[in-house]
Design a protein around this motif. Structure first.
Motif, PDB file in Angstrom:
ATOM      1  N   ASN A 254      -5.786   5.795   3.621  1.00 37.94           N
ATOM      2  CA  ASN A 254      -6.884   6.222   2.712  1.00 37.94           C
ATOM      3  C   ASN A 254      -7.015   5.520   1.454  1.00 37.94           C
ATOM      4  OD1 ASN A 254      -7.794   8.241   4.940  1.00 37.94           O
ATOM      5  ND2 ASN A 254      -6.714   9.769   3.987  1.00 37.94           N
ATOM      6  N   LEU A 255      -6.545   4.521   1.391  1.00 36.30           N
ATOM      7  CA  LEU A 255      -6.731   3.691   0.133  1.00 36.30           C
ATOM      8  C   LEU A 255      -8.259   3.301  -0.097  1.00 36.30           C
ATOM      9  CD1 LEU A 255      -5.147   1.930  -2.129  1.00 36.30           C
ATOM     10  CD2 LEU A 255      -5.413  -0.252  -0.725  1.00 36.30           C
ATOM     11  N   GLN A 256      -9.028   3.119   0.894  1.00 41.62           N
ATOM     12  CA  GLN A 256     -10.516   3.092   0.851  1.00 41.62           C
ATOM     13  C   GLN A 256     -11.264   4.185   0.143  1.00 41.62           C
ATOM     14  OE1 GLN A 256     -11.451   0.070   4.300  1.00 41.62           O
ATOM     15  NE2 GLN A 256     -11.315   2.020   4.926  1.00 41.62           N
ATOM     16  N   ARG A 257     -10.599   5.304  -0.137  1.00 36.93           N
ATOM     17  CA  ARG A 257     -11.182   6.612  -0.669  1.00 36.93           C
ATOM     18  C   ARG A 257     -10.784   6.222  -2.403  1.00 36.93           C
ATOM     19  NH1 ARG A 257     -11.131  11.878   2.947  1.00 36.93           N
ATOM     20  NH2 ARG A 257     -12.336  11.015   4.636  1.00 36.93           N
TER      21      ARG A 257
ATOM     22  N   VAL B 118       0.966  -1.165  -0.118  1.00 35.62           N
ATOM     23  CA  VAL B 118      -0.015  -0.024  -0.135  1.00 35.62           C
ATOM     24  C   VAL B 118       0.971   1.184  -0.092  1.00 35.62           C
ATOM     25  CG1 VAL B 118      -1.565   1.419   1.223  1.00 35.62           C
ATOM     26  CG2 VAL B 118      -2.070  -1.085   0.990  1.00 35.62           C
ATOM     27  N   TYR B 119       1.965   1.401   0.747  1.00 36.87           N
ATOM     28  CA  TYR B 119       2.883   2.314   0.775  1.00 36.87           C
ATOM     29  C   TYR B 119       3.359   2.658  -0.683  1.00 36.87           C
ATOM     30  CZ  TYR B 119       2.290   3.092   6.061  1.00 36.87           C
ATOM     31  OH  TYR B 119       1.585   3.366   7.015  1.00 36.87           O
TER      32      TYR B 119
ATOM     33  N   TRP C 150      -1.230 -12.114  -2.362  1.00 37.96           N
ATOM     34  CA  TRP C 150      -2.523 -12.397  -2.297  1.00 37.96           C
ATOM     35  C   TRP C 150      -3.270 -11.284  -1.312  1.00 37.96           C
ATOM     36  CZ3 TRP C 150      -4.053 -13.896   3.137  1.00 37.96           C
ATOM     37  CH2 TRP C 150      -5.069 -14.229   3.360  1.00 37.96           C
ATOM     38  N   GLN C 151      -2.611 -10.609  -0.472  1.00 39.15           N
ATOM     39  CA  GLN C 151      -3.202  -9.630   0.414  1.00 39.15           C
ATOM     40  C   GLN C 151      -3.521  -8.320  -0.798  1.00 39.15           C
ATOM     41  OE1 GLN C 151      -3.317  -8.627   4.162  1.00 39.15           O
ATOM     42  NE2 GLN C 151      -4.361 -10.487   3.376  1.00 39.15           N
ATOM     43  N   LEU C 152      -2.755  -8.175  -1.871  1.00 45.17           N
ATOM     44  CA  LEU C 152      -2.924  -7.111  -2.877  1.00 45.17           C
ATOM     45  C   LEU C 152      -3.921  -7.584  -3.577  1.00 45.17           C
ATOM     46  CD1 LEU C 152      -1.982  -4.672  -4.589  1.00 45.17           C
ATOM     47  CD2 LEU C 152      -0.281  -6.306  -5.567  1.00 45.17           C
TER      48      LEU C 152
END
Length: 383
Positions: free
Chosen positions: A299-302, A126-127, A254-256
């Motif tokens: 804030n990835l969910q935005r 994510v980073y 897998w998480q990604l």
């Protein structure tokens, strides 16, 4: 005695919750040093704790001023930068220490490096995603280092050159089709994305009059960094360390892809004919305003706003109302668990996709064509 300006204190106060991701580091160290139940600490920290915090803290639908200058984002930017050396030291210390740790059994080592993959995937990738979208080359290099640690360097090319162009269309493998379970989606993405990333870079080089194997192809950098990670893991941990390195990488990937599956499931852009689609709009991404998970995932969910302004830094990403963009019932932590159980996922999400279609595209009656390529991509372009 120097007095810290009030604006500086306010900026620090707002940024600090995002730094909770650093709590994973002592949990990982405790798991390696003490074993036992501590080896499950990382999944518990990232999935269970933040789900509980979501329930306690609720939603955050406030928006920062998108015109905030870079100088006002120092504490946010610092987080993504300092994480890189911290993850490098943590992972390779574990690769050196765990194979020789007599107090850790085989199962404990497997579970511990499952947790290391959660760190590399939930936070590291994510980073990396945040960093690779930025203009300074040194930040993009930091993103490359994080991706090389999970053997998924091509994600940068695939994400920037393919996903952002073709999201919500059949040409984007990462857009999960309606009624497609994750266990069908996952192998399809693994097969398709490496090829499409290579094709996208080759097409870019061709437009410059260069061959696909020219030194300007970033895949040379990807392969070099990945080879360096493999050699370092082998040197520090031997063959056991190398196996554990690949195991954490597979968990991170897998998480990604679980998150990718959730972000656009069943959402498609209107087909305009002749291989063209409408512009990407906020309606083409699933969003979640759950406060704590947005702290963890910066804030990835935005996600709608990220596709609208891909280089906008994470603290400035805007949220949207339910009238403007579709909303998930829970944060990504719970939704990714649901995605692993296709009957549960479809029971939760298929009615929402159908409601989304009725709301935004009431004139479209036949959606079958949107689950396959309507037109072939131009020669040399990613499919």
């Amino acid at each position: 005695m120097a007095i810290i300006p009030a604006a500086e204190v306010q900026s620090l106060r707002k940024a600090l919750p995002f730094w909770l991701s650093l709590g994973m580091i002592p949990v990982a160290i405790a798991g390696a040093l003490w074993g036992g139940l501590w080896v499950v600490g990382l999944p518990v920290y990232s999935w269970v704790l933040f789900t509980i915090l979501d329930a306690i803290s609720g939603l955050n639908e406030d928006n920062a001023d998108p015109e905030t200058p870079e100088a006002g984002l120092g504490y946010y930017r610092m987080l993504t930068v300092v994480w890189v050396p911290l993850q490098v030291v943590l992972l390779f210390w574990m690769i050196w220490y765990v194979p020789q740790a007599a107090h850790l059994g085989v199962l404990e080592k497997i579970v511990l490096f499952f947790g290391a993959g959660v760190v590399s995937g939930t936070v590291g990738i994510v980073y990396a995603h945040e960093l690779m979208h930025q203009k300074p080359a040194w930040e993009r290099w930091l993103g490359d280092i994080l991706l090389a640690m999970v053997m998924y360097s091509h994600f940068r090319s695939e994400h920037l050159r393919v996903h952002h162009l073709y999201v919500g269309t059949p040409r984007d493998a990462v857009t999960a089709r309606y009624n497609e379970g994750f266990h069908r989606f996952y192998p399809r993405v693994l097969r398709s994305c490496y090829r499409s990333a290579w094709a996208a870079e080759a097409a870019m080089l061709a437009r410059r009059g260069l061959g696909a194997w020219d030194k300007a192809n970033p895949f040379w950098r990807y392969w070099g960094l990945q080879a360096g990670m493999i050699l370092l893991a082998l040197a520090l941990g031997g063959w056991q360390g190398l196996v554990l390195f690949f195991w954490q990488a597979s968990v991170a990937i897998w998480q990604l892809e679980l998150v990718n599956y959730v972000e656009h499931y069943g959402l498609t852009r209107r087909y305009l004919g002749e291989g063209r689609y409408e512009h990407v709009l906020p309606r083409h991404s699933w969003n979640a305003s759950h406060r704590a998970t947005n702290w963890l995932l910066i804030n990835l969910q935005r996600h709608s706003d990220h596709h609208y302004k891909p280089d906008r830094r994470f603290p400035l990403l805007q949220t949207y109302s339910a009238e403007e963009a579709p909303q998930l019932p829970y944060g990504y932590s719970l939704m990714t668990v649901a995605a692993m159980i296709p009957p549960l996922w479809k029971r939760m999400m298929n009615p929402r996709v159908r409601a989304w279609r009725r709301s935004y595209y009431p004139d479209v009656s036949d959606w079958h064509a949107y689950n396959k390529a309507l037109n072939p991509a131009p020669k040399g372009a990613p499919r």
